[in-house]
Design a protein around this motif. Structure first.
Motif, PDB file in Angstrom:
ATOM      1  N   ALA A 107       0.783  -1.234   0.080  1.00 14.41           N
ATOM      2  CA  ALA A 107       0.047  -0.068   0.053  1.00 14.41           C
ATOM      3  C   ALA A 107       0.961   1.236   0.039  1.00 14.41           C
ATOM      4  O   ALA A 107       1.396   1.582   1.154  1.00 14.41           O
ATOM      5  N   ASP A 108       0.914   2.008  -1.235  1.00 14.86           N
ATOM      6  CA  ASP A 108       1.947   3.009  -1.260  1.00 14.86           C
ATOM      7  C   ASP A 108       0.856   4.131  -1.276  1.00 14.86           C
ATOM      8  O   ASP A 108       0.135   4.447  -2.163  1.00 14.86           O
ATOM      9  N   VAL A 109       1.256   5.086  -0.136  1.00 18.29           N
ATOM     10  CA  VAL A 109       0.261   6.320  -0.163  1.00 18.29           C
ATOM     11  C   VAL A 109       0.783   7.276  -1.038  1.00 18.29           C
ATOM     12  O   VAL A 109       2.084   7.639  -0.954  1.00 18.29           O
ATOM     13  N   SER A 110       0.241   7.588  -1.739  1.00 19.24           N
ATOM     14  CA  SER A 110       0.743   9.014  -2.939  1.00 19.24           C
ATOM     15  C   SER A 110       0.360  10.265  -2.211  1.00 19.24           C
ATOM     16  O   SER A 110       1.038  11.139  -2.871  1.00 19.24           O
ATOM     17  N   ALA A 345      14.935  13.726   1.193  1.00 20.98           N
ATOM     18  CA  ALA A 345      13.479  13.245   0.550  1.00 20.98           C
ATOM     19  C   ALA A 345      12.561  13.193   1.906  1.00 20.98           C
ATOM     20  O   ALA A 345      11.330  13.756   1.713  1.00 20.98           O
ATOM     21  N   TYR A 346      12.754  12.908   3.004  1.00 26.78           N
ATOM     22  CA  TYR A 346      11.873  12.465   4.242  1.00 26.78           C
ATOM     23  C   TYR A 346      10.566  11.774   3.760  1.00 26.78           C
ATOM     24  O   TYR A 346      10.870  10.795   2.895  1.00 26.78           O
ATOM     25  N   VAL A 347       9.504  12.287   3.646  1.00 27.67           N
ATOM     26  CA  VAL A 347       8.324  11.467   3.451  1.00 27.67           C
ATOM     27  C   VAL A 347       8.175  11.470   2.073  1.00 27.67           C
ATOM     28  O   VAL A 347       7.419  10.790   1.349  1.00 27.67           O
ATOM     29  N   ARG A 348       8.776  12.468   1.245  1.00 26.93           N
ATOM     30  CA  ARG A 348       8.499  12.659  -0.291  1.00 26.93           C
ATOM     31  C   ARG A 348       8.930  11.531  -0.861  1.00 26.93           C
ATOM     32  O   ARG A 348      10.091  10.515  -0.549  1.00 26.93           O
ATOM     33  N   PRO A 349       8.567  11.076  -2.189  1.00 29.13           N
ATOM     34  CA  PRO A 349       7.597  11.752  -2.819  1.00 29.13           C
ATOM     35  C   PRO A 349       6.189  11.812  -2.524  1.00 29.13           C
ATOM     36  O   PRO A 349       5.377  12.417  -3.407  1.00 29.13           O
ATOM     37  N   LEU A 350       5.984  11.330  -1.351  1.00 31.14           N
ATOM     38  CA  LEU A 350       4.406  11.488  -0.871  1.00 31.14           C
ATOM     39  C   LEU A 350       4.175  12.913  -0.761  1.00 31.14           C
ATOM     40  O   LEU A 350       4.903  13.789  -0.319  1.00 31.14           O
ATOM     41  N   GLU A 351       2.786  13.248  -1.516  1.00 35.15           N
ATOM     42  CA  GLU A 351       2.521  14.748  -1.402  1.00 35.15           C
ATOM     43  C   GLU A 351       1.677  14.970  -0.047  1.00 35.15           C
ATOM     44  O   GLU A 351       0.480  14.304   0.035  1.00 35.15           O
ATOM     45  N   THR A 359       1.464  22.491   0.502  1.00 39.37           N
ATOM     46  CA  THR A 359       2.300  21.420   0.375  1.00 39.37           C
ATOM     47  C   THR A 359       3.663  21.292   1.317  1.00 39.37           C
ATOM     48  O   THR A 359       4.071  22.431   1.693  1.00 39.37           O
ATOM     49  N   LEU A 360       3.715  20.040   1.604  1.00 41.33           N
ATOM     50  CA  LEU A 360       5.201  19.936   2.538  1.00 41.33           C
ATOM     51  C   LEU A 360       6.258  20.249   1.526  1.00 41.33           C
ATOM     52  O   LEU A 360       7.230  21.186   2.077  1.00 41.33           O
ATOM     53  N   ASP A 361       6.200  20.170   0.242  1.00 44.85           N
ATOM     54  CA  ASP A 361       7.179  20.521  -0.574  1.00 44.85           C
ATOM     55  C   ASP A 361       7.321  21.928  -0.730  1.00 44.85           C
ATOM     56  O   ASP A 361       8.330  22.647  -0.591  1.00 44.85           O
ATOM     57  N   GLU A 362       6.195  22.808  -0.627  1.00 44.46           N
ATOM     58  CA  GLU A 362       6.140  24.350  -0.633  1.00 44.46           C
ATOM     59  C   GLU A 362       6.692  24.779   0.882  1.00 44.46           C
ATOM     60  O   GLU A 362       7.404  25.649   0.738  1.00 44.46           O
ATOM     61  N   ALA A 363       6.079  24.078   1.963  1.00 40.73           N
ATOM     62  CA  ALA A 363       6.678  24.702   3.191  1.00 40.73           C
ATOM     63  C   ALA A 363       8.196  24.304   3.210  1.00 40.73           C
ATOM     64  O   ALA A 363       8.974  25.329   4.045  1.00 40.73           O
ATOM     65  N   TRP A 364       8.763  23.444   2.670  1.00 35.91           N
ATOM     66  CA  TRP A 364      10.195  23.343   2.694  1.00 35.91           C
ATOM     67  C   TRP A 364      10.968  23.722   1.505  1.00 35.91           C
ATOM     68  O   TRP A 364      11.982  22.999   1.253  1.00 35.91           O
ATOM     69  N   ALA A 365      10.366  24.494   0.714  1.00 33.23           N
ATOM     70  CA  ALA A 365      11.165  25.277  -0.323  1.00 33.23           C
ATOM     71  C   ALA A 365      12.426  25.425  -0.002  1.00 33.23           C
ATOM     72  O   ALA A 365      13.446  25.391  -0.975  1.00 33.23           O
ATOM     73  N   ASP A 366      12.653  26.239   1.024  1.00 32.60           N
ATOM     74  CA  ASP A 366      14.253  26.558   1.485  1.00 32.60           C
ATOM     75  C   ASP A 366      14.883  25.322   2.250  1.00 32.60           C
ATOM     76  O   ASP A 366      15.869  25.742   2.814  1.00 32.60           O
ATOM     77  N   GLY A 367      14.223  24.326   2.376  1.00 33.31           N
ATOM     78  CA  GLY A 367      14.912  23.027   3.177  1.00 33.31           C
ATOM     79  C   GLY A 367      13.811  22.622   4.082  1.00 33.31           C
ATOM     80  O   GLY A 367      13.173  23.387   4.622  1.00 33.31           O
TER      81      GLY A 367
END
Ligand code: N01
Length: 488
Positions: A107-110, A345-351, A359-367
């Motif tokens: 079960a891959d959570v996307s 990566a941490y949890v990513r590529p999970l969105e 998104t976490l990607d946006e929140a972590w844009a600077d790391g």
């Protein structure tokens, strides 16, 4: 907070059935919470110890301390546990604690979105909602392949160290290993002298601390099985040893750093007599700037007939092998990429989508940033195990996971008691915490001029700049003033 008598059922989703996911499940069970589901994309538990199966795989943290505090293992055969034993240990704990029925394998959570006070998770099977989301996705999970021209053209077998192809027989082969981090060193230590030819392509030399891997006698193992209470002693001793030396040495100058430096330098000097080879193996940076490597017989292995350390830069790869900058073609049958992982990566590529649509990607844009490594502002009821700036250097990650899981369990209990509906750290507390970490970084050895997976985009280490005891203390009891807490 005042506990109410009526407990509500809190649905908890845990992503990942590796060391931290299993730890989280046990902590929930111990708190009397059974309403959890573990989503695991693979077909077995074990995480990194399931994925990594390369020859020589060993944990370089003493086995007695690389164990859950709640489940000592009298059966460890060695001071440093071999990979297959660690995997078996996690399988055993999952089995004993009845965790397997909670796991959805394959079960891959996307996607995970916080919407209307719940987390909505998407897998290939559809959508499901939970009250709390726990990410236990590990740190070094996404393999990093080198960007070398012609990589795809190699005609032999080629694979990443964490995707070992066991269909390839090794003794009769000419093997190339690219990378001299902890993984490359363990592989070379194991294969040197046992295969037709072995070439280590080393871009940067690394310090290696001596650590003979002693075998535990049958008598010791029998005694620890017979009198389980005795297990606490070695757990405490090795815990003290790891924390005292490797918790302190990297974060500030002092005795511990001096001892580790002395041992690493003398290990090389005494183990490699050939001056030319020693020069090749001598790092330019300080011990522990990159993650310190522990290996008992790497230096012996590289001095075996048929083993060569290549320090010329790799120019390109062609069907027959690796061509170095001096124009030499190193003909190979097997090429192993021991080139590490994407540590950010941490949890990513999970969105992961928070309550404002960020998104976490946006929140972590600077790391990647988090509040005390476990929570993120704007992402209520999300708790991370091994999140940003967890103490993950030369440490046992198991006590770290236990502290983080206890912390998450405390909040889940508040939800269960009905006194809290949602909680997320405030921006201000998170900012203050991250600024204090930044201020502590110049003291650490990680900023002394090497390049490593420890460093983030801003060149600062993504590690915890204080002792493991401080980490434990920071997570012992939530500071409610640091949270935006909503009641039902
Ligand atoms: O990866 P790494 P690892 N051309 O990133 C080289 C844990 N671990 O898998 O140093 C040529 O450390 C790169 O060179 P350089 C542990 O936390 C634990 O070995 O960047 N070379 C380096 O030598 C460890 O730190 C255990 O110049 C290239 C290597 O590849 C972490 O996993 C055991 C290259 C990567 O080293 C990662 O270790 C094993 C290129 N293009 C691992 N790209 C335990 O025992 C990269 N390299 C607990």
């Amino acid at each position: 907070m005042i506990a109410m008598t009526h407990k509500r059922s809190v649905r908890v989703a845990i992503i990942g059935a590796g060391m931290s996911g299993i730890c989280m499940a046990v902590k929930l069970q111990d708190a009397g919470i059974d309403s959890f589901t573990i989503f695991e994309k693979a077909d077995d538990v074990g995480g990194t110890w399931r994925d990594n199966t390369y020859p020589g795989l060993t944990c370089d943290i003493p086995s007695r301390y690389y164990s859950y505090s709640f489940r000592p293992n009298p059966n460890w055969t060695h001071l440093l546990p071999p990979g297959p034993e660690i995997r078996a240990y996690f399988q055993q704990v999952a089995h004993e604690r009845g965790i397997r029925p909670h796991i959805r394998f394959g079960a891959d959570v996307s996607r995970a979105e916080y919407h209307d006070g719940t987390w909505r998770l998407t897998t290939a099977a559809g959508e499901e909602t939970f009250d709390v989301l726990i990410t236990a996705t590990g740190v070094l999970r996404v393999p990093r392949y080198p960007d070398i021209t012609g990589r795809e053209t190699f005609a032999g077998a080629a694979f990443h160290s964490s995707r070992w192809d066991h269909s390839v027989t090794l003794p009769d082969k000419r093997i190339g290993v690219i990378g001299s981090g902890s993984t490359g060193v363990q592989i070379v230590a194991e294969l040197g002298g046992n295969v037709r030819q072995l070439k280590l392509f080393q871009r940067t030399a690394q310090w290696i601390c001596p650590m003979p891997n002693l075998r535990y006698s049958l008598l010791t193992r029998t005694a620890l099985r017979r009198w389980p209470k005795l297990n606490g002693l070695p757990y405490r001793f090795w815990g003290w040893y790891v924390r005292y030396f490797f918790g302190k040495a990297p974060i500030r100058p002092g005795l511990q750093r001096a001892v580790v430096t002395f041992l690493s330098r003398w290990n090389l000097r005494l183990s490699v007599r050939d001056k030319q080879l020693r020069a090749k193996l001598t790092p330019k940076d300080l011990p522990m700037c990159k993650r310190l490597i522990f290996a008992g017989h790497f230096y012996r292995s590289v001095q075996q007939p048929g083993v060569e350390v290549i320090t010329d830069a790799i120019d390109h790869i062609e069907p027959r092998g690796v061509v170095t900058a001096d124009g030499t073609l190193h003909e190979l049958d097997v090429l192993v990429y021991a080139t590490g992982f994407d540590a950010r990566a941490y949890v990513r590529p999970l969105e992961v989508i928070g309550e404002t649509g960020l998104t976490l990607d946006e929140a972590w844009a600077d790391g990647p940033v988090a509040y005390r490594s476990v929570a993120v502002p704007g992402f209520p009821n999300l708790f991370m195990l091994m999140g940003p700036h967890s103490p993950i250097g030369n440490q046992s990650l198991i006590p770290v996971a236990e502290d983080q899981a206890d912390y998450a369990t405390w909040w889940i209990n508040q939800l269960r008691d009905g006194v809290v509906h949602a909680a997320a750290p405030t921006e201000a507390a998170t900012k203050e915490y991250n600024e204090s970490m930044k201020a502590a970084m110049p003291q650490t050895i990680w900023v002394t001029g090497c390049s490593s997976w420890y460093l983030g985009k801003d060149g600062l280490p993504e590690l915890f700049p204080w002792t493991p005891e401080t980490h434990h203390e920071l997570l012992r009891q939530p500071e409610l003033a640091h949270f935006d807490v909503r009641t039902a």
